[in-house]
Design an enzyme around this catalytic site. Sequence first.
Site, mmCIF file in Angstrom:
data_model
loop_
_atom_site.group_PDB
_atom_site.id
_atom_site.type_symbol
_atom_site.label_atom_id
_atom_site.label_comp_id
_atom_site.label_asym_id
_atom_site.label_seq_id
_atom_site.Cartn_x
_atom_site.Cartn_y
_atom_site.Cartn_z
ATOM 1 N N GLU A 169 0.709 -1.138 0.034
ATOM 2 C CA GLU A 169 -0.072 0.083 -0.115
ATOM 3 C C GLU A 169 0.900 1.186 0.049
ATOM 4 O O GLU A 169 1.718 1.358 0.749
ATOM 5 C CB GLU A 169 -1.078 0.081 1.202
ATOM 6 C CG GLU A 169 -2.069 1.188 1.307
ATOM 7 C CD GLU A 169 -2.754 1.121 0.017
ATOM 8 O OE1 GLU A 169 -3.274 0.328 -0.753
ATOM 9 O OE2 GLU A 169 -2.438 2.432 -0.739
ATOM 10 N N LYS A 224 8.482 -1.480 -2.409
ATOM 11 C CA LYS A 224 7.752 -0.709 -1.201
ATOM 12 C C LYS A 224 8.719 -0.256 -0.391
ATOM 13 O O LYS A 224 8.747 1.131 -0.068
ATOM 14 C CB LYS A 224 6.713 -1.552 -0.649
ATOM 15 C CG LYS A 224 6.171 -1.073 0.690
ATOM 16 C CD LYS A 224 5.320 -0.127 0.500
ATOM 17 C CE LYS A 224 4.949 0.980 1.599
ATOM 18 N NZ LYS A 224 4.307 2.239 1.427
ATOM 19 N N ASN A 228 9.607 4.103 -0.039
ATOM 20 C CA ASN A 228 9.650 4.892 1.433
ATOM 21 C C ASN A 228 11.051 5.316 1.654
ATOM 22 O O ASN A 228 11.125 6.389 1.944
ATOM 23 C CB ASN A 228 9.076 4.116 2.740
ATOM 24 C CG ASN A 228 7.461 4.057 2.611
ATOM 25 O OD1 ASN A 228 7.097 4.651 1.930
ATOM 26 N ND2 ASN A 228 7.073 3.270 3.709
ATOM 27 N N CYS A 280 6.208 4.651 9.622
ATOM 28 C CA CYS A 280 7.000 3.682 8.468
ATOM 29 C C CYS A 280 8.292 4.133 7.999
ATOM 30 O O CYS A 280 9.028 3.329 7.607
ATOM 31 C CB CYS A 280 6.082 3.412 7.451
ATOM 32 S SG CYS A 280 4.339 2.567 7.735
HETATM 33 P P1 NAD Z 1 -1.984 -0.597 12.645
HETATM 34 O O1 NAD Z 1 -1.092 -0.700 13.730
HETATM 35 O O2 NAD Z 1 -2.629 0.761 12.524
HETATM 36 O O3 NAD Z 1 -2.958 -1.724 12.353
HETATM 37 C C1 NAD Z 1 -2.583 -2.982 12.642
HETATM 38 C C2 NAD Z 1 -3.928 -3.875 12.946
HETATM 39 O O4 NAD Z 1 -3.704 -5.347 12.857
HETATM 40 C C3 NAD Z 1 -3.953 -3.536 14.566
HETATM 41 O O5 NAD Z 1 -5.099 -2.939 14.922
HETATM 42 C C4 NAD Z 1 -3.839 -5.010 15.333
HETATM 43 O O6 NAD Z 1 -4.617 -5.199 16.286
HETATM 44 C C5 NAD Z 1 -4.117 -5.927 14.231
HETATM 45 N N1 NAD Z 1 -3.601 -7.114 14.116
HETATM 46 C C6 NAD Z 1 -2.394 -7.625 14.099
HETATM 47 N N2 NAD Z 1 -2.337 -9.123 14.444
HETATM 48 C C7 NAD Z 1 -3.352 -9.482 14.028
HETATM 49 C C8 NAD Z 1 -3.758 -10.685 14.145
HETATM 50 N N3 NAD Z 1 -3.124 -11.828 14.043
HETATM 51 N N4 NAD Z 1 -5.133 -10.890 13.991
HETATM 52 C C9 NAD Z 1 -6.138 -9.880 13.903
HETATM 53 N N5 NAD Z 1 -5.597 -8.568 13.925
HETATM 54 C C10 NAD Z 1 -4.217 -8.239 13.993
HETATM 55 O O7 NAD Z 1 -0.922 -0.605 11.360
HETATM 56 P P2 NAD Z 1 -1.103 0.329 9.975
HETATM 57 O O8 NAD Z 1 -0.507 1.722 10.148
HETATM 58 O O9 NAD Z 1 -2.569 0.090 9.443
HETATM 59 O O10 NAD Z 1 -0.019 -0.459 9.333
HETATM 60 C C11 NAD Z 1 -0.248 -1.999 8.778
HETATM 61 C C12 NAD Z 1 0.789 -2.181 7.594
HETATM 62 O O11 NAD Z 1 0.761 -1.242 6.637
HETATM 63 C C13 NAD Z 1 2.417 -1.993 8.234
HETATM 64 O O12 NAD Z 1 3.168 -3.087 7.627
HETATM 65 C C14 NAD Z 1 2.691 -0.711 7.718
HETATM 66 O O13 NAD Z 1 4.073 -0.659 7.428
HETATM 67 C C15 NAD Z 1 1.924 -0.839 6.554
HETATM 68 N N6 NAD Z 1 1.822 0.793 5.731
HETATM 69 C C16 NAD Z 1 1.250 1.486 6.652
HETATM 70 C C17 NAD Z 1 1.122 2.943 6.107
HETATM 71 C C18 NAD Z 1 0.244 4.087 6.922
HETATM 72 O O14 NAD Z 1 0.093 4.994 6.373
HETATM 73 N N7 NAD Z 1 -0.059 3.647 8.176
HETATM 74 C C19 NAD Z 1 0.768 3.080 4.738
HETATM 75 C C20 NAD Z 1 1.494 2.084 3.813
HETATM 76 C C21 NAD Z 1 1.674 0.793 4.283
HETATM 77 C C1 UGA Z 2 4.511 7.748 3.805
HETATM 78 C C2 UGA Z 2 4.393 7.714 2.252
HETATM 79 O O1 UGA Z 2 4.358 9.105 1.863
HETATM 80 C C3 UGA Z 2 3.368 6.689 1.774
HETATM 81 O O2 UGA Z 2 3.551 6.684 0.271
HETATM 82 C C4 UGA Z 2 3.621 5.360 2.215
HETATM 83 O O3 UGA Z 2 2.430 4.439 1.896
HETATM 84 C C5 UGA Z 2 3.389 5.251 3.850
HETATM 85 O O4 UGA Z 2 4.463 6.373 4.212
HETATM 86 C C6 UGA Z 2 3.712 4.124 4.755
HETATM 87 O O5 UGA Z 2 4.045 3.190 3.846
HETATM 88 O O6 UGA Z 2 3.411 4.080 5.827
HETATM 89 P P1 UGA Z 2 2.862 9.165 5.466
HETATM 90 O O7 UGA Z 2 3.970 8.622 6.503
HETATM 91 O O8 UGA Z 2 1.559 8.940 5.985
HETATM 92 O O9 UGA Z 2 3.243 8.339 4.105
HETATM 93 O O10 UGA Z 2 2.908 10.594 5.151
HETATM 94 P P2 UGA Z 2 4.079 11.312 4.365
HETATM 95 O O11 UGA Z 2 3.188 12.250 3.635
HETATM 96 O O12 UGA Z 2 4.887 10.624 3.477
HETATM 97 O O13 UGA Z 2 4.968 12.286 5.332
HETATM 98 C C7 UGA Z 2 5.847 11.408 6.223
HETATM 99 C C8 UGA Z 2 6.688 12.480 7.061
HETATM 100 O O14 UGA Z 2 7.553 13.283 6.384
HETATM 101 C C9 UGA Z 2 5.747 13.362 7.870
HETATM 102 O O15 UGA Z 2 6.354 13.483 8.992
HETATM 103 C C10 UGA Z 2 5.850 14.857 7.048
HETATM 104 O O16 UGA Z 2 5.463 15.884 7.804
HETATM 105 C C11 UGA Z 2 7.183 14.646 6.548
HETATM 106 N N1 UGA Z 2 7.541 15.551 5.315
HETATM 107 C C12 UGA Z 2 6.745 15.301 4.154
HETATM 108 C C13 UGA Z 2 8.207 16.478 5.239
HETATM 109 O O17 UGA Z 2 8.944 16.756 6.388
HETATM 110 N N2 UGA Z 2 8.403 17.313 4.101
HETATM 111 C C14 UGA Z 2 7.717 16.934 2.873
HETATM 112 O O18 UGA Z 2 8.210 17.568 1.843
HETATM 113 C C15 UGA Z 2 6.871 15.824 3.028
#
Ligand code: NAD
Ligand code: UGA
Length: 476
Positions: A169, A224, A228, A280
Amino acid sequence: MEIKNICCIGAGYVGGPTMAVMANKCPDLNFEVVDFNEERIKKWNSKDLSELPIYEPGLAEIIKDCRGKNLYFSSLVDEKIKNADMVFISVNTPTKTSGIGAGKASNLKWVEACARQVAENSKGHTIVVEKSTLPVRTAEAIMTILESSKNSNNSRSKQISFDVLSNPEFLSEGNAINDLNKPDRVLIGGENDQAVEALCKIYKRWVPEKKILKTNIWSSELAKLTANAFLAQRISSINSISALCEATGADIREVSRAIGSDSRIGAKFLDSGPGFGGSCFKKDILNLVYLAEYFGLPEVATFWNAVVKLNTWHQHRISKLIIKKLFGNLSSKKIAVLGFAFKSNTNDTRESASIQICKDLLDEGASLSIQDPKVSPEQIEIDLNLAMSSNQNKNLVNKNNSEGCWEYSSKIEDALLGADAVLILTEWKEYSNIDWLKMSDKMRRPGWVFDSRSIIEPKKVLKSGLNFWRVGDGVI
Ligand code: NAD
Ligand code: UGA
């Protein structure tokens, strides 16, 4: 491989919004989002949409439209897996805190638990999709666990089969719904064309086919982490130059504009700030560093590790600068901290620069009045590992106390009352519209405004008689 029922394990920042948008785009498919965190599920099912566990612009409207029709949230993980043709694994993958690879490698225990749950409960053919961000070759481990369930001596095991796909994602928090509705690309890695096509068919309903990239599974997993790492690298690069700007009289905004106009560099992700946060960037780069070390590539590891080191240094640089400008002494001083989330439009504070900077200021004995439109005082308490002060507002600053303390302010003007300095750490829109002429009257003099996000027009602050610093500005 006809897909009718989809189950997503993990109702977090990714699982919730991703499945909500999919459900919205595919009214004929059924989506079950499951999580063992019952409290979280209760919030997803809350009638009052302001109580959803995640704040994301546009999310509540979609939940209102789809929940109870083709989108369901529950904690019945095993039961929902049983009915699913496709299972997304969308669970947390934080950095390991102990054992081999501690501090760098991802902790895959939750992913492994999901694979085991699918192995134990699935029926017929199930496509397992990695949505979580994972180290390269995790799909191999997932497949091994799934395949081992076929060796049992029961009738179910004779009828089950699996495919594993990688579909990372790329949404960014605060803009998740937009990113999911109009992704730059959808990446699908897999070995079995039929399984890849089954997932592709779902996305094709709203994503143009040319934006759906198909790769081998290892490329998808590595892409992925690399995406990042590249994004975070840009932020560390621009933040490193912001320090040089302050030392030389250059202005980081002008430098960013000048370099961003080069189409090979591009204008996005060049805003200097307080250092990147979020759950992340740091975790994924450290994971890349671990992989490079594991595969005997120390130079690659050192290169990427420098991105994280620079980020930490930059956060401390800002704290030190504030302490210096306030005569090297923060005890008996009140600092209004505006913004605690790691970026605007989210309630997420994971790895927020605010945490480190506030801790640095508290260590110097500062009294902080923290305001954020979406972050709760309970969350701040957890992040700072310090209970909120019982002396609110005017009484916050305890002259006899050299230890730092903090209070929560629900209004900006309360935070500023009697403050010696204002520190902007998150770029919430309301902070750029502060009437400094009016607000400066509430502050002590000499007063300071520190703008780590460059969202304030310097003239407006200077006119009010306050001192002003903003990141990367060597001109002021
Ligand atoms: P999160 O902690 O918000 O959510 C994960 C959820 O999974 C939790 O609510 C937890 O209770 C649940 N969980 C864990 N193990 C489980 C199991 N065995 N059965 C049922 N539920 C279970 O995490 P997130 O921010 O959604 O991130 C999830 C993944 O996506 C990570 O690998 C992260 O790196 C990736 N990712 C996150 C973002 C983001 O913006 N947060 C963006 C892209 C990718
Ligand atoms: C980031 C990536 O942008 C997503 O593509 C990815 O899916 C995600 O991580 C993930 O894998 O979790 P996110 O962390 O939600 O998304 O937010 P960003 O907009 O990337 O910002 C990350 C950090 O960088 C923030 O603290 C933001 O304030 C900072 N940032 C961003 C800066 O300081 N300057 C910039 O120009 C942009």
